[in-house]
Design a protein around this motif. Structure first.
Motif: not given
Length: 353
Positions: A323-337
């Protein structure tokens, strides 16, 4: 004065009795390999035929792998389901888009692309995301296997009429936002149960300006807030997209069809059971921080504080977010389209441009 949904319901009403579900005529029955085997077997057991095979369309969908594509399929259960659909459609004379057919694909995509689905129709399928077809101005919803059997045998379906919800959006999608951002924003306001049992009509400039593919994304995801169906009024965009599709009307039949479709949009002043008004002029890209689509926030927002809400706490723990950390700073490691009409190639092209 009547809503779009009310007009379609009334046009398909076969029988209405007090204390009983309405009996509706079904224009298009879509069938795939997962929810149909038991229904076909019941017909076979009772010596019945498919009442209207010409209004029934089958496609192999869920079990077809990207690779390897050869038969028999590597998954024995998938191969069994596919073989059963092939045998059932052959025996009962149902048009079938097989796994080697160039028209084969996700059932909610390939059927509109072929012109099978048209405005004003009642469309059912043994699949919850059948709501997708509301993008064309059709009343479309998913059903269970016993209801699949009923429609196969009678071309009718008993249904309690759902209440209606008008989602009225003011403003258009800002640059960088797409249909999926808008429907996630709506679900965030309604919650995953906020649309339970409702037929949602989407109204506003943003939907008028959307491509048909974008409208499919919105209607497809209507069920993620529990809705029975989602629908957008047919307009010039709808007609242009459908014209000259292989199974769409042509010539004089096309002109007559369009003339009727123009009468379908909700009348000015038509009453809905509920309304939700949203301003999206300042909409930002939306992301889900949790484990359901109602746990959503703008990309510029911080991870929310669950404040003792057990479901939210469990979701954050599962996602590994603080909680409180910027969502935009979240590292994305896997993507499913997503492929069920909510992962659009046109969105990727727009993002790349």
């Amino acid at each position: 004065m009547a809503t779009l949904f009310d007009k379609i319901w009334q046009e398909h009403l076969v029988l209405s009795r007090e204390g009983q579900p309405d009996l509706l005529y079904v224009d298009r029955h879509l069938v795939h390999e997962v929810t149909s085997p038991q229904a076909f077997e019941a017909l076979r057991r009772d010596g019945r035929q498919v009442r209207r095979p010409d209004l029934t369309f089958a496609v192999c969908d869920h079990v077809v792998p990207t690779e390897p594509f050869e038969r028999p399929l590597a998954d024995s259960i998938a191969e069994e389901q596919l073989a059963a659909l092939e045998a059932n459609t052959l025996q009962f004379g149902v048009p079938y888009f097989g796994h080697q057919d160039k028209r084969q694909g996700v059932i909610h995509v390939t059927m509109p692309e072929q012109g099978v689905i048209l405005p004003g129709q009642l469309v059912i399928c043994g699949d919850s995301h059948t709501a997708t077809h509301g993008a064309l101005g059709a009343m479309a919803f998913g059903v269970g296997t016993s209801e699949v059997e009923h429609v196969l045998a009678t071309q009718t379906l008993p249904q309690d009429k759902p209440s209606t919800l008008a989602v009225k959006v003011s403003g258009d999608l800002p640059v960088g936002c797409f249909p999926k951002d808008l429907i996630l924003f709506i679900i965030g306001h309604l919650g995953t149960a906020g649309g339970t049992g409702l037929a949602i009509e989407y109204i506003g400039e943003a939907f008028v300006n959307m491509s048909m593919e974008g409208r499919m994304t919105v209607c497809n995801m209507s069920i993620e807030c529990g809705a029975k169906a989602g629908i957008i009024a047919p307009d010039e965009t709808t007609f242009a997209w459908l014209k000259d599709r292989p199974l769409a009307p042509a010539g004089e039949e096309w002109e007559a069809a369009v003339a009727h479709w123009r009468t379908l949009p909700s009348d000015p002043g038509a009453a809905y059971d509920r309304e939700l008004e949203l301003d999206i002029n300042d909409l930002e890209p939306q992301v889900t921080w949790g484990t359901n689509p109602g746990q959503v926030a703008a990309i510029t927002d911080p991870v929310p504080d669950p404040k003792g809400v057990a479901d939210d706490e469990q979701a954050l723990e599962y996602m590994g977010l603080t909680p409180g950390e910027p969502l935009s700073d979240t590292v994305i490691d896997n993507v499913f389209i997503g492929s069920c009409t909510n992962g659009r190639l046109e969105d990727l092209r727009a993002a790349a441009a």
